[in-house]
Design a protein around this motif. Structure first.
Motif, PDB file in Angstrom:
ATOM      1  N   LYS A  43       0.804  -1.226   0.000  1.00 50.32           N
ATOM      2  CA  LYS A  43       0.000   0.000   0.000  1.00 50.32           C
ATOM      3  C   LYS A  43       0.832   1.268   0.000  1.00 50.32           C
ATOM      4  O   LYS A  43       0.337   2.335  -0.398  1.00 50.32           O
ATOM      5  CB  LYS A  43      -0.937   0.015   1.208  1.00 50.32           C
ATOM      6  N   ASP A  44       2.059   1.206   0.509  1.00 56.93           N
ATOM      7  CA  ASP A  44       2.964   2.354   0.478  1.00 56.93           C
ATOM      8  C   ASP A  44       2.332   3.600   1.115  1.00 56.93           C
ATOM      9  O   ASP A  44       2.515   4.724   0.639  1.00 56.93           O
ATOM     10  CB  ASP A  44       3.387   2.654  -0.963  1.00 56.93           C
ATOM     11  N   GLY A  45       1.577   3.406   2.179  1.00 55.58           N
ATOM     12  CA  GLY A  45       1.001   4.535   2.909  1.00 55.58           C
ATOM     13  C   GLY A  45      -0.349   5.011   2.418  1.00 55.58           C
ATOM     14  O   GLY A  45      -0.954   5.894   3.034  1.00 55.58           O
ATOM     15  N   TRP A  46      -0.852   4.461   1.322  1.00 51.95           N
ATOM     16  CA  TRP A  46      -2.164   4.856   0.811  1.00 51.95           C
ATOM     17  C   TRP A  46      -3.268   4.204   1.627  1.00 51.95           C
ATOM     18  O   TRP A  46      -3.156   3.064   2.058  1.00 51.95           O
ATOM     19  CB  TRP A  46      -2.304   4.452  -0.656  1.00 51.95           C
ATOM     20  N   GLN A  47      -4.352   4.959   1.828  1.00 50.97           N
ATOM     21  CA  GLN A  47      -5.529   4.455   2.534  1.00 50.97           C
ATOM     22  C   GLN A  47      -6.773   4.753   1.713  1.00 50.97           C
ATOM     23  O   GLN A  47      -6.845   5.778   1.024  1.00 50.97           O
ATOM     24  CB  GLN A  47      -5.655   5.105   3.914  1.00 50.97           C
ATOM     25  N   ALA A  48      -7.748   3.871   1.791  1.00 51.97           N
ATOM     26  CA  ALA A  48      -8.978   4.027   1.022  1.00 51.97           C
ATOM     27  C   ALA A  48     -10.116   4.525   1.895  1.00 51.97           C
ATOM     28  O   ALA A  48     -10.110   4.362   3.125  1.00 51.97           O
ATOM     29  CB  ALA A  48      -9.374   2.695   0.378  1.00 51.97           C
ATOM     30  N   GLY A  49     -11.104   5.158   1.246  1.00 49.81           N
ATOM     31  CA  GLY A  49     -12.292   5.621   1.956  1.00 49.81           C
ATOM     32  C   GLY A  49     -13.460   5.774   1.001  1.00 49.81           C
ATOM     33  O   GLY A  49     -13.305   5.723  -0.222  1.00 49.81           O
ATOM     34  N   PHE A  50     -14.646   5.980   1.586  1.00 52.99           N
ATOM     35  CA  PHE A  50     -15.882   6.134   0.814  1.00 52.99           C
ATOM     36  C   PHE A  50     -16.680   7.305   1.380  1.00 52.99           C
ATOM     37  O   PHE A  50     -16.613   7.597   2.570  1.00 52.99           O
ATOM     38  CB  PHE A  50     -16.738   4.865   0.896  1.00 52.99           C
ATOM     39  N   SER A  51     -17.458   7.951   0.514  1.00 56.84           N
ATOM     40  CA  SER A  51     -18.316   9.039   0.961  1.00 56.84           C
ATOM     41  C   SER A  51     -19.562   9.097   0.089  1.00 56.84           C
ATOM     42  O   SER A  51     -19.671   8.381  -0.900  1.00 56.84           O
ATOM     43  CB  SER A  51     -17.556  10.370   0.904  1.00 56.84           C
ATOM     44  N   GLU A  52     -20.492   9.973   0.492  1.00 54.47           N
ATOM     45  CA  GLU A  52     -21.779  10.100  -0.187  1.00 54.47           C
ATOM     46  C   GLU A  52     -22.584   8.792  -0.096  1.00 54.47           C
ATOM     47  O   GLU A  52     -23.088   8.274  -1.092  1.00 54.47           O
ATOM     48  CB  GLU A  52     -21.598  10.515  -1.657  1.00 54.47           C
ATOM     49  N   TYR A  53     -22.676   8.276   1.121  1.00 47.22           N
ATOM     50  CA  TYR A  53     -23.517   7.102   1.375  1.00 47.22           C
ATOM     51  C   TYR A  53     -24.154   7.242   2.751  1.00 47.22           C
ATOM     52  O   TYR A  53     -23.685   7.993   3.606  1.00 47.22           O
ATOM     53  CB  TYR A  53     -22.705   5.804   1.276  1.00 47.22           C
ATOM     54  N   HIS A  54     -25.244   6.492   2.958  1.00 43.89           N
ATOM     55  CA  HIS A  54     -26.002   6.595   4.200  1.00 43.89           C
ATOM     56  C   HIS A  54     -25.542   5.529   5.185  1.00 43.89           C
ATOM     57  O   HIS A  54     -25.543   4.335   4.863  1.00 43.89           O
ATOM     58  CB  HIS A  54     -27.500   6.462   3.928  1.00 43.89           C
ATOM     59  N   ALA A  55     -25.165   5.953   6.378  1.00 44.77           N
ATOM     60  CA  ALA A  55     -24.632   5.029   7.378  1.00 44.77           C
ATOM     61  C   ALA A  55     -25.648   3.986   7.815  1.00 44.77           C
ATOM     62  O   ALA A  55     -25.280   2.872   8.207  1.00 44.77           O
ATOM     63  CB  ALA A  55     -24.139   5.814   8.594  1.00 44.77           C
ATOM     64  N   ASP A  56     -26.936   4.329   7.762  1.00 45.70           N
ATOM     65  CA  ASP A  56     -27.972   3.382   8.186  1.00 45.70           C
ATOM     66  C   ASP A  56     -28.195   2.255   7.184  1.00 45.70           C
ATOM     67  O   ASP A  56     -28.819   1.247   7.512  1.00 45.70           O
ATOM     68  CB  ASP A  56     -29.302   4.115   8.419  1.00 45.70           C
ATOM     69  N   HIS A  57     -27.685   2.418   5.964  1.00 45.33           N
ATOM     70  CA  HIS A  57     -27.892   1.408   4.926  1.00 45.33           C
ATOM     71  C   HIS A  57     -26.569   1.023   4.277  1.00 45.33           C
ATOM     72  O   HIS A  57     -26.519   0.683   3.096  1.00 45.33           O
ATOM     73  CB  HIS A  57     -28.856   1.940   3.864  1.00 45.33           C
ATOM     74  N   VAL A  58     -25.486   1.047   5.060  1.00 46.79           N
ATOM     75  CA  VAL A  58     -24.155   0.872   4.503  1.00 46.79           C
ATOM     76  C   VAL A  58     -23.991  -0.471   3.803  1.00 46.79           C
ATOM     77  O   VAL A  58     -23.297  -0.570   2.781  1.00 46.79           O
ATOM     78  CB  VAL A  58     -23.088   1.059   5.604  1.00 46.79           C
TER      79      VAL A  58
END
Length: 236
Positions: A43-58
């Motif tokens: 990974k060399d320090g890279w991290q992934a993430g997500f946005s624009e989604y509803h936590a109640d229906h993840v």
């Protein structure tokens, strides 16, 4: 005695060569900063993430990320950074980010970033909300704060930066450099490459974050395998 002298000369030569190598790699503070991440090596320090989604229906978004082998017909012995999600919100944002340190504080840097990624989204395809390739924008950016996705009062996850919007709209912290269409008329994983430039200012600690991300107007699943990211930073 001659053997001992020869041994000492050999040790001194090694120390001298190592010293020269370190000096050559140190560089001048104003020289461009370059590095390349090959995800086959980690990974060399890279991290992934997500946005624009509803936590109640993840669960319905089917969010997945992590190192994985490339799928067929690509080299199945080569590792990549896989990220995947189902766009239930009509605006799912999937990203990779990496921290840069040891920059000059409060200094403007111009970046040139090249992204190599495998996509199975055919060119000219049709889908709900937009094409699976052309309606998914790929963007790059630099930020003085760490890009973070977090739930607001309505439990909807949003970014703390001004990201891209789908295929065509830049943000204050990112710009669109293309889409994820694979250039073919079939849904098969294919290597594509996108590149672009972005300029931003480091924080008072000499830190910045690079962010690579896709924002989707295609109301379906997007699955990507990032294989390499090259970054060049130039002080302005």
């Amino acid at each position: 005695m001659e053997q001992r002298t020869g041994y000492l000369l050999l040790i001194m030569s090694i120390i001298f060569l190592e010293s020269c190598s370190k000096d050559n790699n140190s560089g001048h503070p104003d020289d461009p900063i370059e590095w390349s991440t090959d995800f086959n090596e980690g990974k060399d320090g890279w991290q992934a993430g997500f946005s624009e989604y509803h936590a109640d229906h993840v669960a319905s978004y089917e969010l997945e990320e992590g190192l994985a082998m490339l799928p067929a017909p690509l080299d199945e012995q080569r590792q990549a950074y896989r990220i995947s999600g189902m766009n239930r919100s009509d605006d799912l944002f999937m990203y990779l980010t990496r921290k840069i340190t040891d920059l000059q504080p409060l200094t403007t840097y111009k970046s040139h970033i090249t992204v190599a990624v495998a996509s199975n989204a055919r060119s000219g395809g049709v889908g709900a909300g937009g094409a699976p390739g052309e309606a998914v924008g790929l963007g790059i950016g630099l930020t003085a704060v760490e890009p973070v996705s977090s739930p607001h009062d309505d439990q909807f996850h949003r970014m703390n930066i001004d990201k891209i919007q789908q295929c065509c709209t830049d943000g204050e912290d990112m710009v669109v450099i293309g889409d994820v269409a694979n250039g073919l008329e079939e849904y098969v994983f294919t290597h594509i490459e996108r590149s672009g430039e972005f300029t931003a200012r480091s924080n008072d600690k000499g830190e910045m974050w690079v962010i690579i991300g896709t924002d989707s107007g295609f109301e379906g699943k997007t699955e990507l395998y990032y294989t390499q990211i090259d970054v060049i930073l130039e002080k302005q």
